[in-house]
Design an enzyme around this catalytic site. Structure first.
Site, PDB file in Angstrom:
ATOM      1  N   SER A 181      20.628  63.647  67.507  1.00  0.00           N
ATOM      2  CA  SER A 181      21.160  64.780  68.241  1.00  0.00           C
ATOM      3  C   SER A 181      21.378  64.821  69.306  1.00  0.00           C
ATOM      4  O   SER A 181      22.090  65.126  70.255  1.00  0.00           O
ATOM      5  CB  SER A 181      20.362  66.061  67.921  1.00  0.00           C
ATOM      6  OG  SER A 181      20.470  66.139  65.955  1.00  0.00           O
ATOM      7  N   HIS A 229      21.115  62.924  59.751  1.00  0.00           N
ATOM      8  CA  HIS A 229      19.950  64.089  59.246  1.00  0.00           C
ATOM      9  C   HIS A 229      20.488  64.475  57.117  1.00  0.00           C
ATOM     10  O   HIS A 229      19.729  64.273  56.697  1.00  0.00           O
ATOM     11  CB  HIS A 229      20.288  65.712  60.141  1.00  0.00           C
ATOM     12  CG  HIS A 229      19.587  66.148  61.324  1.00  0.00           C
ATOM     13  ND1 HIS A 229      20.324  65.229  62.263  1.00  0.00           N
ATOM     14  CD2 HIS A 229      18.110  64.849  61.813  1.00  0.00           C
ATOM     15  CE1 HIS A 229      19.503  66.117  62.690  1.00  0.00           C
ATOM     16  NE2 HIS A 229      18.411  65.378  62.987  1.00  0.00           N
ATOM     17  N   ARG A 255      14.524  55.868  61.780  1.00  0.00           N
ATOM     18  CA  ARG A 255      16.145  54.786  62.107  1.00  0.00           C
ATOM     19  C   ARG A 255      15.647  53.735  62.268  1.00  0.00           C
ATOM     20  O   ARG A 255      16.264  52.217  62.568  1.00  0.00           O
ATOM     21  CB  ARG A 255      16.350  55.626  63.446  1.00  0.00           C
ATOM     22  CG  ARG A 255      17.117  56.516  62.620  1.00  0.00           C
ATOM     23  CD  ARG A 255      17.406  57.388  64.476  1.00  0.00           C
ATOM     24  NE  ARG A 255      16.331  58.278  64.285  1.00  0.00           N
ATOM     25  CZ  ARG A 255      16.452  59.435  65.802  1.00  0.00           C
ATOM     26  NH1 ARG A 255      17.609  59.521  66.198  1.00  0.00           N
ATOM     27  NH2 ARG A 255      15.254  59.477  66.309  1.00  0.00           N
ATOM     28  N   LYS A 301      11.328  70.409  72.726  1.00  0.00           N
ATOM     29  CA  LYS A 301      12.595  69.666  73.763  1.00  0.00           C
ATOM     30  C   LYS A 301      13.705  70.691  74.265  1.00  0.00           C
ATOM     31  O   LYS A 301      14.282  71.261  73.826  1.00  0.00           O
ATOM     32  CB  LYS A 301      13.461  68.633  72.828  1.00  0.00           C
ATOM     33  CG  LYS A 301      12.728  66.998  72.152  1.00  0.00           C
ATOM     34  CD  LYS A 301      13.877  66.651  70.958  1.00  0.00           C
ATOM     35  CE  LYS A 301      13.266  66.041  70.530  1.00  0.00           C
ATOM     36  NZ  LYS A 301      13.634  65.172  68.926  1.00  0.00           N
TER      37      LYS A 301
END
Ligand code: PNS
Length: 167
Positions: free
Chosen positions: A128, A17, A91, A41
């Site tokens: 994360s 990030h 990514r 989430k």
């Protein structure tokens, strides 16, 4: 003045990030790191205040970066803050389908474009969620998150309540 949003859950912020935030700050006059209040989430490890505080501690060297929180639609927040672009890190191809769909929806809703920055290769495996999983079971997350965040992860997973509940 061109303002961009870097949105996310940041639970917690990773070096991936931070890389995207730093590179966005070179491209735009002003970058707002927009922390979603209620991530979709499951339950978050860090509260919104903690995620904000952790982000503040690792972006303090970036004078044109500010932090804010939002709930509801990202594009409504973007319009409210006068942002003309949304910046996301990509990514791998696995990110692409969902990110493209969100970018097209956001464009359709607001006319605001999303710009994708390719994640630096050394960070392309980071998320994360995975970092939390590694830290939860005592793995070493050095080099995946800034040192202050690694300390907070270790401390959080050593809290008695978390040990007892296995959460
Ligand atoms: O770090 P994350 O969890 O991948 O971030 C996802 C986030 C917060 C950028 C995304 O869920 C979002 O923009 N949520 C706000 C709600 C919204 O605008 N939904 C419509 C998107 S098409």
């Amino acid at each position: 003045m061109a303002t961009a949003l870097c949105p996310g859950s940041f639970d917690p912020v990773t070096l991936g990030h931070l890389d995207i935030i730093e590179r966005s700050a070179k491209l735009f006059d002003h970058v707002i790191v927009a922390v979603i209040r209620n991530p979709q989430k499951s339950s978050s490890l860090f509260t919104i205040e903690e995620r904000h505080e952790l982000l503040a501690s690792v972006t303090s060297h970036l004078p044109n970066v500010s932090l804010d929180t939002f709930s509801g639609l990202l594009v409504d927040f973007a319009k409210d803050r006068g942002a003309t672009a949304i910046v996301k890190g990509l990514r791998a191809i696995s990110d692409f389908d969902y990110e493209l769909q969100m970018a097209q929806m956001n464009q359709r809703l607001s006319g605001i474009d999303t710009l994708f920055i390719s994640t630096s290769p050394q960070h392309s495996f980071l998320s994360s969620s995975l970092v939390k999983e590694v830290a939860r079971f005592g793995g070493d997350v050095t080099g995946m998150v800034p040192p202050a965040i690694a300390d907070r992860l270790v401390a959080r997973f050593n809290e008695p309540a978390r040990k007892d509940s296995g959460d």
